[in-house]
Design an enzyme around this catalytic site. Structure first.
Site, short mmCIF file in Angstrom:
data_model
loop_
_atom_site.label_atom_id
_atom_site.label_comp_id
_atom_site.label_asym_id
_atom_site.label_seq_id
_atom_site.Cartn_x
_atom_site.Cartn_y
_atom_site.Cartn_z
N LYS A 171 0.88 -1.18 0.00
CA LYS A 171 0.00 0.00 0.00
C LYS A 171 0.91 1.22 0.00
O LYS A 171 0.80 2.12 0.84
CB LYS A 171 -0.92 -0.06 1.24
CG LYS A 171 -2.02 0.96 1.27
CD LYS A 171 -3.21 0.62 0.42
CE LYS A 171 -4.23 1.73 0.45
NZ LYS A 171 -5.35 1.54 -0.49
N ASP A 204 -5.52 -3.48 -1.93
CA ASP A 204 -6.98 -3.51 -2.13
C ASP A 204 -7.31 -3.96 -3.54
O ASP A 204 -8.21 -4.77 -3.77
CB ASP A 204 -7.62 -2.16 -1.77
CG ASP A 204 -6.79 -0.96 -2.19
OD1 ASP A 204 -5.61 -1.14 -2.53
OD2 ASP A 204 -7.32 0.16 -2.17
#
Ligand code: NAD
Length: 332
Positions: A171, A204
């Site tokens: 991330k 994600d």
């Protein structure tokens, strides 16, 4: 040759699935001297710790262990025995192959993914505290050295297993420093392996991609927390936690264990699926050089599941843990 292997039955469903796994491995004819060691909530009273030193000594001596799951109390009580074990023995790589098995009900039939999870740092290092009554803090620590080491493990695994691609999951768009460092380190390692394709995905997006187009991926290398979460997602893709094996590997020792936990509500019911731990023993047998036995166990698991007659509830059957293990052991 006799192999001495430490076995930690664990809590909850651990003892039942450990007995099942042992029956199957013993059926291969490979000579194993099982050194039984206890860890977890039940030994707290006797040793005043859920992870007695004698357990670590046994694994250090034997270099190979296989374990059932151990319960971690939520919010209070001792920290995770599993995390402590991985840290104490330097088991920096968590390897979780996720492959479809014919006969298992799943929306997907052709999954062949490998998770390589960093096992020693990230938010699992347990550096957390209450700042004041309103504020809690948890430190996410990532190092270049650990990130390069886990990336190297992933690329080396790709080479030995003849796999084509490694995807780093992160991330880094938000955690530019910590995940940025992980990604940079993975890229540095990738440059040393021009024969293996390398790319990266934001975690994600990775979740969505795995559900929509899992066939685009091969090996994923991830920091600790994302590795934990994606492991369960991938277990879901192949039909559940009951069939998802794993290994924790370090420079000096290896500990094999399923992805799933101790499922306390099923403890002692002879109900849960022993396959995840039996498939962890497939990895263990290969690790100790018993390739033929490893293949026989894997094929027997596939045959019993494919037939669908002697399988546990999660695979649509009504067999107990012991009966399913007996069916597998008979084939072995
Ligand atoms: P869990 O994996 O124990 O169980 C979740 C659900 O998955 C179960 O209720 C059951 O429906 C299913 N399941 C799990 N194993 C199965 C099997 N072998 N066969 C069939 N179905 C199975 O997860 P949880 O309930 O979140 O965790 C229980 C405890 O285990 C917690 O204390 C947790 O910290 C611990 N845990 C330990 C390990 C480990 O020892 N490495 C790993 C994960 C969780």
């Amino acid at each position: 040759m006799t192999h001495t292997i430490t076995i930690i039955p664990g809590d909850g469903i651990g003892p039942e699935i450990s007995a099942a796994m042992r029956m199957v491995v013993d059926a291969t004819g490979v000579k194993i001297d099982w050194e039984v060691q206890e860890a977890g909530a039940d030994v707290m009273e006797k040793y005043k710790t859920p992870l007695p030193e004698v357990v670590l000594e046994s694994i250090r001596r034997n270099k190979v262990a296989i374990k059932g799951p151990i319960t971690t109390p939520v919010g209070k009580g001792f920290r995770s025995v599993n995390v402590a074990l991985r840290k104490a023995l330097g088991l920096y790589a968590c390897l979780r192959p996720c492959y479809s098995i014919k006969g298992v009900r799943s929306r997907f039939s052709d999954i062949d993914l490998v998770i390589v999870r960093e096992n020693t740092e990230d938010l699992y290092a347990g550096i957390e505290s209450m700042i004041d009554d309103d504020t809690a803090e948890s430190i996410k620590r990532i190092t270049r050295s650990a990130s390069r080491k886990i990336a190297k493990f992933a690329f080396e695994y790709a080479r030995t297993e003849g796999r084509k691609k490694v995807t780093a999951v992160h991330k880094a768009n938000i955690m530019k420093c910590s995940d940025g460092l992980f990604l940079e380190a993975a890229g540095q390692e990738a440059a040393l392996y021009p024969d293996i394709e390398f790319n990266d995905r934001i975690v994600d997006n990775m979740c969505m991609q795995l559900v929509q187009k899992p066939e685009l991926y091969d090996i994923m290398v991830l920091p600790n927390l994302y590795g934990d979460i994606i492991s369960d997602l991938c277990a879901g893709l192949i039909g559940g936690l009951g069939i998802a094996p794993g290994a924790n590997i370090g420079d000096d020792a290896a500990v094999f264990e399923p992805t799933h936990g101790s499922a306390p509500k099923y403890a002692g019911l002879n109900k849960v699926n022993p396959t995840a731990l039996i498939l962890s023993s497939v990895l263990m047998l290969k690790h100790i050089g018993e390739k033929d036995a490893s293949d026989r166990v894997l094929n027997s698991v596939k045959e019993v599941i494919g037939e669908g007659k002697t399988v546990t509830y999660d695979l649509g059957g009504s067999a107990g843990t012991r009966e399913m293990a007996e069916a597998i052991a008979t084939r072995v």
